[in-house]
Each structure stands twice: as structure tokens, then as C-alpha cells.
Write a protein that holds these residues in place. Structure first.
Motif, PDB file in Angstrom:
ATOM      1  N   ASP A 155      82.179   2.145 110.979  1.00 51.83           N
ATOM      2  CA  ASP A 155      82.696   2.781 112.199  1.00 51.83           C
ATOM      3  C   ASP A 155      81.604   2.891 113.259  1.00 51.83           C
ATOM      4  O   ASP A 155      81.850   2.670 114.449  1.00 51.83           O
ATOM      5  N   TYR A 156      80.382   3.225 112.833  1.00 53.44           N
ATOM      6  CA  TYR A 156      79.256   3.300 113.771  1.00 53.44           C
ATOM      7  C   TYR A 156      78.915   1.910 114.311  1.00 53.44           C
ATOM      8  O   TYR A 156      78.664   1.746 115.509  1.00 53.44           O
ATOM      9  N   HIS A 157      78.936   0.905 113.426  1.00 56.14           N
ATOM     10  CA  HIS A 157      78.712  -0.477 113.872  1.00 56.14           C
ATOM     11  C   HIS A 157      79.740  -0.880 114.923  1.00 56.14           C
ATOM     12  O   HIS A 157      79.408  -1.549 115.906  1.00 56.14           O
ATOM     13  N   ALA A 158      80.984  -0.467 114.723  1.00 56.61           N
ATOM     14  CA  ALA A 158      82.056  -0.820 115.659  1.00 56.61           C
ATOM     15  C   ALA A 158      81.795  -0.237 117.049  1.00 56.61           C
ATOM     16  O   ALA A 158      82.037  -0.903 118.061  1.00 56.61           O
ATOM     17  N   VAL A 159      81.299   0.990 117.108  1.00 62.45           N
ATOM     18  CA  VAL A 159      80.976   1.600 118.404  1.00 62.45           C
ATOM     19  C   VAL A 159      79.894   0.782 119.103  1.00 62.45           C
ATOM     20  O   VAL A 159      80.009   0.458 120.290  1.00 62.45           O
ATOM     21  N   LEU A 160      78.848   0.428 118.363  1.00 62.86           N
ATOM     22  CA  LEU A 160      77.773  -0.368 118.956  1.00 62.86           C
ATOM     23  C   LEU A 160      78.276  -1.750 119.368  1.00 62.86           C
ATOM     24  O   LEU A 160      77.968  -2.230 120.472  1.00 62.86           O
ATOM     25  N   SER A 161      79.053  -2.390 118.515  1.00 63.19           N
ATOM     26  CA  SER A 161      79.588  -3.716 118.826  1.00 63.19           C
ATOM     27  C   SER A 161      80.468  -3.685 120.070  1.00 63.19           C
ATOM     28  O   SER A 161      80.450  -4.621 120.866  1.00 63.19           O
ATOM     29  N   GLY A 162      81.228  -2.612 120.226  1.00 65.58           N
ATOM     30  CA  GLY A 162      82.082  -2.470 121.403  1.00 65.58           C
ATOM     31  C   GLY A 162      81.294  -2.414 122.703  1.00 65.58           C
ATOM     32  O   GLY A 162      81.821  -2.664 123.778  1.00 65.58           O
ATOM     33  N   ARG A 163      80.026  -2.115 122.603  1.00 66.74           N
ATOM     34  CA  ARG A 163      79.130  -2.071 123.765  1.00 66.74           C
ATOM     35  C   ARG A 163      78.161  -3.261 123.780  1.00 66.74           C
ATOM     36  O   ARG A 163      77.201  -3.261 124.524  1.00 66.74           O
ATOM     37  N   GLN A 164      78.419  -4.222 122.933  1.00 68.10           N
ATOM     38  CA  GLN A 164      77.545  -5.397 122.801  1.00 68.10           C
ATOM     39  C   GLN A 164      76.106  -5.003 122.465  1.00 68.10           C
ATOM     40  O   GLN A 164      75.142  -5.598 122.957  1.00 68.10           O
ATOM     41  N   ILE A 165      75.946  -4.001 121.599  1.00 69.76           N
ATOM     42  CA  ILE A 165      74.630  -3.569 121.138  1.00 69.76           C
ATOM     43  C   ILE A 165      74.475  -4.013 119.690  1.00 69.76           C
ATOM     44  O   ILE A 165      75.306  -3.684 118.842  1.00 69.76           O
ATOM     45  N   THR A 166      73.439  -4.781 119.449  1.00 71.65           N
ATOM     46  CA  THR A 166      73.105  -5.185 118.091  1.00 71.65           C
ATOM     47  C   THR A 166      71.934  -4.323 117.640  1.00 71.65           C
ATOM     48  O   THR A 166      70.869  -4.343 118.259  1.00 71.65           O
ATOM     49  N   ALA A 167      72.151  -3.562 116.586  1.00 74.64           N
ATOM     50  CA  ALA A 167      71.114  -2.642 116.118  1.00 74.64           C
ATOM     51  C   ALA A 167      71.324  -2.355 114.646  1.00 74.64           C
ATOM     52  O   ALA A 167      72.456  -2.352 114.160  1.00 74.64           O
ATOM     53  N   PRO A 168      70.230  -2.095 113.927  1.00 75.49           N
ATOM     54  CA  PRO A 168      70.392  -1.665 112.538  1.00 75.49           C
ATOM     55  C   PRO A 168      71.038  -0.284 112.479  1.00 75.49           C
ATOM     56  O   PRO A 168      70.747   0.581 113.301  1.00 75.49           O
ATOM     57  N   VAL A 169      71.936  -0.116 111.515  1.00 75.03           N
ATOM     58  CA  VAL A 169      72.617   1.161 111.283  1.00 75.03           C
ATOM     59  C   VAL A 169      72.545   1.434 109.793  1.00 75.03           C
ATOM     60  O   VAL A 169      72.907   0.571 108.987  1.00 75.03           O
ATOM     61  N   MET A 170      72.064   2.619 109.433  1.00 70.94           N
ATOM     62  CA  MET A 170      71.960   2.935 108.009  1.00 70.94           C
ATOM     63  C   MET A 170      72.068   4.427 107.749  1.00 70.94           C
ATOM     64  O   MET A 170      71.789   5.243 108.628  1.00 70.94           O
ATOM     65  N   GLU A 171      72.482   4.735 106.529  1.00 61.91           N
ATOM     66  CA  GLU A 171      72.494   6.124 106.064  1.00 61.91           C
ATOM     67  C   GLU A 171      71.053   6.561 105.834  1.00 61.91           C
ATOM     68  O   GLU A 171      70.247   5.817 105.277  1.00 61.91           O
TER      69      GLU A 171
END
Length: 176
Positions: free
Chosen positions: A136-152
């Protein structure tokens, strides 16, 4: 000797102060005061200006760690502290009422900085299984064309915070 600056940001209770404390090679400088507003329902103290820590690398380089206050009333410090940072680590508390909306606020607030550098996103308090997923967090970033590592991340666990910080550094310079 080179020096770099990484900024930790996110809402109250996401673990910014704890994260910096867990990886700093020096006794961190903290500007915590007693919480007197709604924050006092979550915790006794809150950051009012900044946190500061330092990582000393073997080659003599240094990484300065700055943490922003989480309360929006101190958002004037966000811009001041982001000046000169090579990257941004956003910590999100997954147990907030609407962490994805809160993430959107931080992405808006730091949009200029994100465009000029890189970010990594650490999600805290996922152990209960409640709240959004990493996807879900990846989807928010992708929706803004942001590529970034996301982790717990558990900000109390230095290896988690080091892994998140390294992921930011690798995203900035894959040759590291």
C-alpha cells in the motif's frame, strides 16, 4: 574528509528520535520537551526543534543525522533542517488512524527536496498486522512516480535503521 547529511522526518510517534539514537556513534542531541497537547495522549515527551546524531565511517567520512519535529506546528523547522541533506528518510507509524494520508502530507511538504535528492520509507509498528501493507505504501509512492525503498523498521533495532539508511544511500549511488 567528506561529510553528508540525512534527514529523518515523519509524524509524532513514528520513531525518529529512537532511530537516530539507535545508530548514532555519539550521544545524540535532542530537543525534547514535555508534551502538553494531544501528543501527551501518545507519549510524555516530544521533539520541538530537532534531533542530531552522527555516524563515523571507517574512511573518515561522516554522516550527520537530523530529525525533524513531528508536530505540524513546528513545520518551519522542516525546511531549515532539510537544507543540504543528500537524502530523506520518512518514518511512518502504521498504527496511525490514516497513515497513507499522513504519508501524502509529508510527500507534499518535502516534494522539492524529494525531487532534488532521494528518499527511503520506513514503516514502524507493523507487528500487529493492522494498518496498510508495505505494498500500500509502495502504491502511494508509485502514484507520484517516486521510486524509493520501502521497508518495515523497528527504530529500536539498530540493524533495521542501518538497513534503511543503507537503502537510501544505495538508491542515491548504486555504486556504493
Amino acid at each position: 574528509m567528506s561529510t553528508y547529511k540525512i534527514l529523518f522526518t515523519g509524524p509524532v510517534g513514528a520513531g525518529k528520535t529512537t532511530a537516530i539514537t539507535s545508530i548514532s556513534d555519539i550521544e545524540p542531541f535532542q530537543t525534547e520537551e514535555s508534551a502538553t497537547d494531544d501528543v501527551s495522549k501518545m507519549k510524555d515527551n516530544t521533539t520541538v526543534a530537532m534531533d542530531y546524531g552522527l555516524i563515523k565511517l571507517e574512511d573518515g567520512e561522516r554522516i550527520h543525522l537530523y530529525g525533524t519535529p513531528g508536530q505540524e506546528r513546528f513545520d518551519f523547522m522542516w525546511e531549515i533542517l532539510s537544507d543540504g541533506a543528500i537524502g530523506l528518510i520518512i518514518l511512518m507509524n502504521n498504527l496511525e488512524p490514516d497513515p497513507l494520508q499522513t504519508l501524502e502530507k509529508y510527500l507534499d511538504a518535502f516534494s522539492g527536496h524529494i525531487d532534488a535528492s532521494g528518499i527511503a520509507l520506513g514503516v514502524t509498528r507493523m507487528e500487529t498486522g493492522e494498518g496498510p501493507s508495505i505494498d500500500d505504501y509502495h502504491a502511494v509512492l508509485s502514484g507520484r512516480q517516486i521510486t524509493a525503498p520501502v521497508m518495515e523498521v523497528d527504530p529500536r533495532v539498530s540493524n533495521d535503521v542501518i538497513r534503511l539508511t543503507e537503502s537510501l544511500l544505495y538508491s542515491l549511488d548504486p555504486g556504493l
